[in-house]
Enzyme design. Structure first.
Site, PDB file in Angstrom:
ATOM      1  N   TYR A 171      -1.981  -0.972  10.726  1.00  0.00           N
ATOM      2  CA  TYR A 171      -2.275  -1.559   9.402  1.00  0.00           C
ATOM      3  C   TYR A 171      -1.118  -1.260   8.463  1.00  0.00           C
ATOM      4  CZ  TYR A 171      -3.662  -1.408   4.572  1.00  0.00           C
ATOM      5  OH  TYR A 171      -3.655  -1.550   3.214  1.00  0.00           O
TER       6      TYR A 171
ATOM      7  N   SER B 131       0.836  -1.201   0.000  1.00  0.00           N
ATOM      8  CA  SER B 131       0.000   0.000   0.000  1.00  0.00           C
ATOM      9  C   SER B 131       0.868   1.248   0.000  1.00  0.00           C
ATOM     10  CB  SER B 131      -0.886  -0.014   1.256  1.00  0.00           C
ATOM     11  OG  SER B 131      -1.470   1.251   1.472  1.00  0.00           O
ATOM     12  N   ALA B 132       0.356   2.303  -0.568  1.00  0.00           N
ATOM     13  CA  ALA B 132       1.053   3.599  -0.574  1.00  0.00           C
ATOM     14  C   ALA B 132       1.213   4.134   0.841  1.00  0.00           C
ATOM     15  CB  ALA B 132       0.270   4.601  -1.419  1.00  0.00           C
TER      16      ALA B 132
ATOM     17  N   LYS C 224       2.122  -3.644   6.499  1.00  0.00           N
ATOM     18  CA  LYS C 224       2.553  -3.639   5.093  1.00  0.00           C
ATOM     19  C   LYS C 224       4.067  -3.441   5.001  1.00  0.00           C
ATOM     20  CE  LYS C 224      -1.493  -4.300   3.284  1.00  0.00           C
ATOM     21  NZ  LYS C 224      -1.836  -5.609   2.688  1.00  0.00           N
TER      22      LYS C 224
ATOM     23  N   ASN D 142     -15.418   3.142   5.507  1.00  0.00           N
ATOM     24  CA  ASN D 142     -14.356   4.071   5.916  1.00  0.00           C
ATOM     25  C   ASN D 142     -13.908   4.944   4.743  1.00  0.00           C
ATOM     26  OD1 ASN D 142     -13.860   3.057   8.660  1.00  0.00           O
ATOM     27  ND2 ASN D 142     -13.166   1.184   7.633  1.00  0.00           N
TER      28      ASN D 142
HETATM   29  C1  WQD Z   1      -9.604   9.438   0.994  1.00  0.00           C
HETATM   30  C2  WQD Z   1      -9.867  10.905   1.302  1.00  0.00           C
HETATM   31  C3  WQD Z   1     -10.363  11.381   3.600  1.00  0.00           C
HETATM   32  C4  WQD Z   1     -14.174   9.283   3.798  1.00  0.00           C
HETATM   33  C5  WQD Z   1      -7.047   4.396   3.013  1.00  0.00           C
HETATM   34  C6  WQD Z   1      -5.918   3.627   3.632  1.00  0.00           C
HETATM   35  C7  WQD Z   1      -5.123   2.951   2.538  1.00  0.00           C
HETATM   36  C8  WQD Z   1      -6.047   2.091   1.754  1.00  0.00           C
HETATM   37  C9  WQD Z   1      -7.088   2.989   1.100  1.00  0.00           C
HETATM   38  C10 WQD Z   1      -6.480  -0.130   2.458  1.00  0.00           C
HETATM   39  C11 WQD Z   1      -9.219  11.346   2.602  1.00  0.00           C
HETATM   40  C12 WQD Z   1     -11.558  11.700   2.709  1.00  0.00           C
HETATM   41  C13 WQD Z   1     -12.966   9.804   3.338  1.00  0.00           C
HETATM   42  C14 WQD Z   1     -15.223  10.146   4.156  1.00  0.00           C
HETATM   43  C15 WQD Z   1     -13.839  12.020   3.567  1.00  0.00           C
HETATM   44  N1  WQD Z   1      -6.657   1.154   2.606  1.00  0.00           N
HETATM   45  N2  WQD Z   1     -12.821  11.149   3.223  1.00  0.00           N
HETATM   46  N3  WQD Z   1     -15.015  11.504   4.019  1.00  0.00           N
HETATM   47  O1  WQD Z   1      -7.383   7.296   3.756  1.00  0.00           O
HETATM   48  O2  WQD Z   1      -6.458   7.785   1.431  1.00  0.00           O
HETATM   49  O3  WQD Z   1      -6.512   5.447   2.262  1.00  0.00           O
HETATM   50  O4  WQD Z   1      -7.833   3.602   2.161  1.00  0.00           O
HETATM   51  O5  WQD Z   1      -5.839  -0.697   1.629  1.00  0.00           O
HETATM   52  O6  WQD Z   1      -4.104   2.166   3.109  1.00  0.00           O
HETATM   53  O7  WQD Z   1      -5.053   4.532   4.304  1.00  0.00           O
HETATM   54  O8  WQD Z   1      -8.637   6.577   1.658  1.00  0.00           O
HETATM   55  O9  WQD Z   1     -10.982   6.751   0.982  1.00  0.00           O
HETATM   56  O10 WQD Z   1     -10.448   6.629   3.461  1.00  0.00           O
HETATM   57  O11 WQD Z   1      -9.937   8.703   2.178  1.00  0.00           O
HETATM   58  O12 WQD Z   1     -13.670  13.260   3.471  1.00  0.00           O
HETATM   59  O13 WQD Z   1     -16.336   9.739   4.589  1.00  0.00           O
HETATM   60  O14 WQD Z   1     -11.271  11.095   1.474  1.00  0.00           O
HETATM   61  O15 WQD Z   1     -10.207  12.399   4.581  1.00  0.00           O
HETATM   62  O16 WQD Z   1      -8.769  12.668   2.429  1.00  0.00           O
HETATM   63  P1  WQD Z   1      -7.209   6.886   2.332  1.00  0.00           P
HETATM   64  P2  WQD Z   1     -10.078   7.108   2.096  1.00  0.00           P
END
Ligand code: WQD
Length: 342
Positions: free
Chosen positions: A153, A128-129, A157, A202
């Site tokens: 988490y 993952s990034a 990785k 999430n």
């Molecule tokens: C993206 C942007 C939030 C939900 C995570 C994990 C990564 C991978 C992908 C597993 C952020 C914003 C989000 C919401 C919002 N997981 N947001 N309201 O955090 O970049 O990555 O998921 O493999 O390892 O870290 O992805 O989609 O949760 O959030 O404003 O209800 O959307 O703040 O800026 P993220 P995300």
């Protein structure tokens, strides 16, 4: 057409199921291992409706060494493993770190133990990034220094990548590709498979599509005061079907080159802000999303996106799906998924 067998752990999950489709369409024989803790067996029917082939399925928890030994003994003719099976909720990992270390690391260790026991020489590891933390320089390349993970988490990785590096170093007949995903989104164009989040999503897009479907009242946008062009967080959203295609390219690359180890960023090379995604969804579907600005979410980095040139140069792969097509697929899936989940 190659009928090489590939074991896909977590193959009933979001990324695993789309990768199984791409592998079958590329002529591989796919065996899915999944414990169905975060997925559903009827995903296999969706894969069959798309490809005409229902992958062989082993209901197995990768952390259970005995059932894994039986599964791999049965499929000892596999040429490789794509290892997706892991817990992946960042917030949950902060609350329950031992659960994440035990599950994600034991699962990986069992997989590589079985590879060595049955001489299955290739592994693609779902990384993952998040291993880049909050990068100082953008875009991120594979040479960008890793930073301490911002969650257990993410730590699993980083540790997982190191376990695999040591494993291939100690076993010259073993080869690995580490794939660092940015933000996978979307669904298969057929709407037969897609993301099935458990409970309250999430991630941004599944929550957004549930707002569009009227399941949620509004989207909470976590912060509008970030040091970015429009004040909203920026991410590299990659179509899940493009991500799946990269896994096929990675397997073909490993079989051909037998390089000990390689690592690739899987992203589009473009940063998109939360607000840009909301607006793009509106253009792609005609649906305006009701949102409210909410406080920042702990752990969010302001911006991160990839330089994915290395995967293009070496794997001959690049993310090609236009964002509006990805978002239209996500919406089509959302309108269908309500009829699937009873
Ligand atoms: C993206 C942007 C939030 C939900 C995570 C994990 C990564 C991978 C992908 C597993 C952020 C914003 C989000 C919401 C919002 N997981 N947001 N309201 O955090 O970049 O990555 O998921 O493999 O390892 O870290 O992805 O989609 O949760 O959030 O404003 O209800 O959307 O703040 O800026 P993220 P995300």
């Amino acid at each position: 057409m190659s009928s090489d067998k590939i074991i896909v752990t977590g193959g009933c999950g979001y990324l695993g199921s789309h990768t199984a489709v791409a592998l079958i369409n590329a002529g591989f024989n796919v065996v899915v291992i999944d414990d169905l803790r975060n997925s559903r067996a009827d995903v296999l029917d969706g894969i069959a409706r798309i490809t005409g082939t229902r992958p062989e399925f082993v209901h197995c928890d990768c952390t259970d060494a005995a059932t894994m030994a039986h599964a791999f003994d049965t499929h000892r003719d596999a040429v490789g493993v794509i290892h997706f099976a892991a817990l992946k909720a960042v917030g949950e990992s902060v609350a329950q770190p031992v659960l994440y270390y035990r599950n994600n690391l034991n699962a990986l260790i069992n997989v590589i133990d079985m590879m060595a026991r049955y001489n299955i020489p290739n592994i693609v590891f779902s990384s993952s990034a998040t291993v880049y933390g909050e990068p100082d320089i953008l875009p991120v390349t594979e040479e960008t220094p890793l930073q301490p993970a911002t969650s257990p988490y993410g730590q699993t990785k980083v540790i997982g990548e190191n376990i695999i590096r040591d494993f291939v170093r100690a076993n010259e007949n073993m080869h690995a590709v580490l794939l660092r995903y940015f933000n996978p989104i979307g669904a298969h164009p057929s709407a037969e498979i897609g993301e099935l989040p458990n409970g309250v999503p999430n991630n941004l897009l599944p929550y957004l599509t549930q707002v569009a479907a009227g399941i949620r009242d509004h989207l909470n946008v976590f912060g509008d005061d970030y040091p970015t062009a429009d004040g909203f967080c920026v991410r590299d959203y990659i179509d899940v079907n493009d991500l799946a295609a990269a896994h096929v390219a990675a397997v073909q690359y490993m079989i051909k080159t037998k390089k000990p180890i390689d690592v690739f960023n899987l992203g589009t090379g473009r940063g998109v802000s939360v607000m840009e995604l909301i607006n793009a969804f509106g253009r792609a579907t005609g649906i305006n999303i009701k949102y409210e600005i909410a406080p920042r979410r702990a752990g969010d980095v302001p911006e991160i996106w990839s330089n994915a040139d290395r995967a293009n140069k070496i794997l001959g792969w690049r993310a090609e799906t236009p964002l509006d097509e990805t978002l239209a697929n996500a919406w089509r899936w959302q309108t269908r998924v309500g009829k699937i989940i009873k």
